[in-house]
Design a protein around this motif. Structure first.
Motif, PDB file in Angstrom:
ATOM      1  N   THR A  70      17.712 -26.552  40.046  1.00  0.00           N
ATOM      2  CA  THR A  70      17.259 -25.389  40.812  1.00  0.00           C
ATOM      3  C   THR A  70      18.328 -24.309  40.873  1.00  0.00           C
ATOM      4  O   THR A  70      18.048 -23.134  40.658  1.00  0.00           O
ATOM      5  CB  THR A  70      16.864 -25.803  42.236  1.00  0.00           C
ATOM      6  N   ASP A  71      19.558 -24.711  41.172  1.00  0.00           N
ATOM      7  CA  ASP A  71      20.675 -23.766  41.271  1.00  0.00           C
ATOM      8  C   ASP A  71      21.473 -23.809  39.982  1.00  0.00           C
ATOM      9  O   ASP A  71      22.116 -24.819  39.676  1.00  0.00           O
ATOM     10  CB  ASP A  71      21.580 -24.137  42.453  1.00  0.00           C
ATOM     11  N   TRP A  72      21.430 -22.708  39.214  1.00  0.00           N
ATOM     12  CA  TRP A  72      22.068 -22.664  37.897  1.00  0.00           C
ATOM     13  C   TRP A  72      23.309 -21.783  37.945  1.00  0.00           C
ATOM     14  O   TRP A  72      23.254 -20.654  38.432  1.00  0.00           O
ATOM     15  CB  TRP A  72      21.084 -22.133  36.851  1.00  0.00           C
ATOM     16  N   GLN A 114      26.222 -17.917  40.265  1.00  0.00           N
ATOM     17  CA  GLN A 114      25.136 -18.850  40.583  1.00  0.00           C
ATOM     18  C   GLN A 114      23.797 -18.134  40.579  1.00  0.00           C
ATOM     19  O   GLN A 114      23.645 -17.052  41.137  1.00  0.00           O
ATOM     20  CB  GLN A 114      25.368 -19.485  41.947  1.00  0.00           C
ATOM     21  N   LEU A 115      22.816 -18.774  39.929  1.00  0.00           N
ATOM     22  CA  LEU A 115      21.478 -18.218  39.803  1.00  0.00           C
ATOM     23  C   LEU A 115      20.491 -19.162  40.469  1.00  0.00           C
ATOM     24  O   LEU A 115      20.505 -20.358  40.209  1.00  0.00           O
ATOM     25  CB  LEU A 115      21.103 -18.059  38.324  1.00  0.00           C
ATOM     26  N   LEU A 116      19.653 -18.614  41.337  1.00  0.00           N
ATOM     27  CA  LEU A 116      18.616 -19.410  41.973  1.00  0.00           C
ATOM     28  C   LEU A 116      17.321 -19.136  41.241  1.00  0.00           C
ATOM     29  O   LEU A 116      16.851 -18.004  41.218  1.00  0.00           O
ATOM     30  CB  LEU A 116      18.499 -19.044  43.451  1.00  0.00           C
ATOM     31  N   ALA A 117      16.720 -20.178  40.661  1.00  0.00           N
ATOM     32  CA  ALA A 117      15.650 -19.879  39.718  1.00  0.00           C
ATOM     33  C   ALA A 117      14.551 -20.925  39.728  1.00  0.00           C
ATOM     34  O   ALA A 117      14.778 -22.087  40.021  1.00  0.00           O
ATOM     35  CB  ALA A 117      16.220 -19.765  38.310  1.00  0.00           C
ATOM     36  N   GLN A 118      13.335 -20.470  39.412  1.00  0.00           N
ATOM     37  CA  GLN A 118      12.255 -21.355  39.010  1.00  0.00           C
ATOM     38  C   GLN A 118      12.007 -21.007  37.539  1.00  0.00           C
ATOM     39  O   GLN A 118      12.917 -21.075  36.760  1.00  0.00           O
ATOM     40  CB  GLN A 118      11.035 -21.123  39.897  1.00  0.00           C
ATOM     41  N   ASN A 119      10.786 -20.642  37.142  1.00  0.00           N
ATOM     42  CA  ASN A 119      10.575 -20.149  35.781  1.00  0.00           C
ATOM     43  C   ASN A 119      10.386 -18.645  35.811  1.00  0.00           C
ATOM     44  O   ASN A 119       9.531 -18.170  36.564  1.00  0.00           O
ATOM     45  CB  ASN A 119       9.349 -20.822  35.144  1.00  0.00           C
ATOM     46  N   PRO A 120      11.177 -17.910  35.051  1.00  0.00           N
ATOM     47  CA  PRO A 120      12.211 -18.381  34.121  1.00  0.00           C
ATOM     48  C   PRO A 120      13.449 -18.881  34.858  1.00  0.00           C
ATOM     49  O   PRO A 120      13.718 -18.475  35.983  1.00  0.00           O
ATOM     50  CB  PRO A 120      12.512 -17.145  33.285  1.00  0.00           C
ATOM     51  N   LEU A 121      14.215 -19.732  34.187  1.00  0.00           N
ATOM     52  CA  LEU A 121      15.379 -20.332  34.816  1.00  0.00           C
ATOM     53  C   LEU A 121      16.507 -19.334  35.022  1.00  0.00           C
ATOM     54  O   LEU A 121      17.198 -19.367  36.035  1.00  0.00           O
ATOM     55  CB  LEU A 121      15.894 -21.498  33.965  1.00  0.00           C
ATOM     56  N   ILE A 122      16.721 -18.485  34.045  1.00  0.00           N
ATOM     57  CA  ILE A 122      17.821 -17.514  34.092  1.00  0.00           C
ATOM     58  C   ILE A 122      17.237 -16.150  34.421  1.00  0.00           C
ATOM     59  O   ILE A 122      16.375 -15.648  33.709  1.00  0.00           O
ATOM     60  CB  ILE A 122      18.585 -17.482  32.754  1.00  0.00           C
TER      61      ILE A 122
END
Length: 455
Positions: A86-88, A27-35
């Motif tokens: 938001t959570d990827w 799980q990735l917590l992201a804004q920009n960049p997403l990843i």
């Protein structure tokens, strides 16, 4: 898998837990960049069920014997998904170059892909260099891998699509069920697909109504209110901008209409994108070079909201660091992915030797501020705030809601020191719901902030 980026070379062992990259079980917590744990580019976003899936390409750094040094280098594909933008979740590798029968081994040319659902199966389209140049030619070919679930496992077909030579595949299924394949090879091409999604049902046509001069690639077609939008990167000057044309038919004729996104201010000479509607909002997914400011062949995917005018034309999308989605107040809120800031607030990498650790906010003048919008405080009132920061001078920070003159939640003293630490402070009562946050330097001195979080 629990991914930890260790900072033991740079910080004391006792601080290690405070600098974990927020990646748990993929799980990735992201804004920009997403990843935020790898390079990624060319995002093809798809709404599949109640989730958004992103199928990007995966940039890696070439080295002697591993790709062409100084050029694009890609050996596999990952897929990511989210139900809240938001959570990827990283579902891992779905296709690798040396596991595709027709791809030239170690060619490192797994460029921009696409994926689409039809009749209970997921069809993943990708370009690469064929090993049999007699049969398939010396240019790129486009192949297909099939899965029963959007995250795979994907099984590559033994041969690429006959009669297709190019890159950047995009698939569109019209309301009548007819599927179309688009790709680029100097021009942008389109053709109908058979129901099996593996063969052309018509001869390819060049979509001639597009700009005659300059590189055109990366087609992405979508439909809204009976208008077919053919969107694509185009080099009018030195680097690509995203443009679009419209038609009342998936194969045109198209009419050039406008620009979706201007050239990157960072000088990243490529852009590649997709457009989706999710939960009554339209979004543009694209890429830039956030983690690699000095080398634009190592890119990172982003997303921002997209809006239409009443006549169906697209409003130009402005790049933001804040991006999309709602951030939970209990998460580590990366203020450096800001919505707005004062001119004397600065952003820099925490560690230039490992940029995936992320960025920090630097405030070194009284009243300098940074704002982060759309934070969800949930149903229960928050009682305290944690701030991970460092100040070689000592400093006092003010946390506000709404804007730089809004109500004060807390004043937090950051102690003088040379090591990062997490400071906890009780806060004034904050009502539940969605808030904008502002972090402001009240005192003289200098402070660097990694994140803030509410409990």
């Amino acid at each position: 898998m629990f991914i930890i980026i260790s900072l033991m070379k740079y910080y004391k062992k006792c601080l290690l837990l405070a600098v974990l990259v927020p990646v748990l079980s993929g799980q990735l917590l992201a804004q920009n960049p997403l990843i935020r744990n790898m390079y990624s580019a060319d995002p093809s976003a798809r709404v599949l069920g109640n989730r958004v899936y992103i199928y990007p390409s995966h940039d890696i750094l070439a080295a002697p014997g591993k790709g062409r040094v100084g050029w694009f280098c890609m050996e596999d594909y990952h897929v990511f998904s989210s139900d809240n933008l938001t959570d990827w979740t990283d579902h891992g590798v779905i296709v690798s170059q040396n596991k595709v029968p027709w791809v030239k081994p170690d060619s490192y040319s797994m460029w921009a892909p696409d994926c689409i659902y039809r009749n209970g199966k997921y069809y993943f389209y990708f370009p690469s260099t064929p090993k049999d140049t007699v049969t398939y030619g010396r240019n790129f070919a486009i192949g297909v891998a099939i899965a029963a679930k959007p995250e795979g496992p994907y099984i590559p077909q033994s041969t690429p699509i006959k009669g297709v030579h190019g890159i950047d595949p995009n698939v569109f299924i019209d309301k009548d069920g007819q599927a179309y394949l688009y790709w680029s090879a100097g021009n942008i091409y389109g053709a109908k697909l058979k129901d099996n999604m593996l063969e052309l049902a018509s001869e390819p046509v060049i979509l001639k109504e597009l700009p005659a001069k300059g590189l055109k690639e990366g087609p992405y077609l979508f439909e809204r209110n009976g208008i077919y939008y053919l969107t694509f990167p185009h080099v009018e000057g030195k680097i690509e901008r995203l443009e679009y044309s419209i038609a009342d038919n998936p194969l045109g004729p198209f009419k050039m209409t406008g620009v979706i996104m201007d050239e990157s201010p960072t000088g990243c000479w490529t852009n590649h994108h997709s457009v989706i509607a999710f939960k009554n909002q339209w979004y543009l997914f694209y890429h830039d070079r956030d983690y690699s400011p000095d080398f634009d062949k190592a890119r990172s995917i982003r997303a921002d909201s997209l809006f239409f005018n009443a006549d169906g034309t697209i409003q130009k999308v402005i790049r933001t660091f804040r991006g999309i989605g709602v951030t939970n107040a209990t998460a580590n809120i990366q203020m450096d992915r800001y919505s707005a800031k004062s001119g004397d607030a600065a952003i820099d990498f925490i560690d230039t030797t490992n940029k995936f650790i992320g960025w920090k906010t630097i405030l070194d003048k009284p009243n300098a501020w940074i704002q982060y919008n759309t934070v969800d405080f949930g149903k229960n009132a928050a009682k305290s705030v944690n701030i991970r920061a460092v100040s070689t001078t000592g400093a006092t920070l003010v946390i506000r809601t709404k804007d730089a003159s809004g109500p004060v939640l807390a004043e937090v003293m950051i102690p003088k020191g040379s090591d990062w630490s997490t400071v906890k402070k009780s806060i004034a009562a904050v009502q539940p719901g969605i808030k904008n946050l502002v972090l402001q330097l009240k005192s003289e001195g200098k402070v660097e902030v990694d994140w803030i979080s509410f409990k």
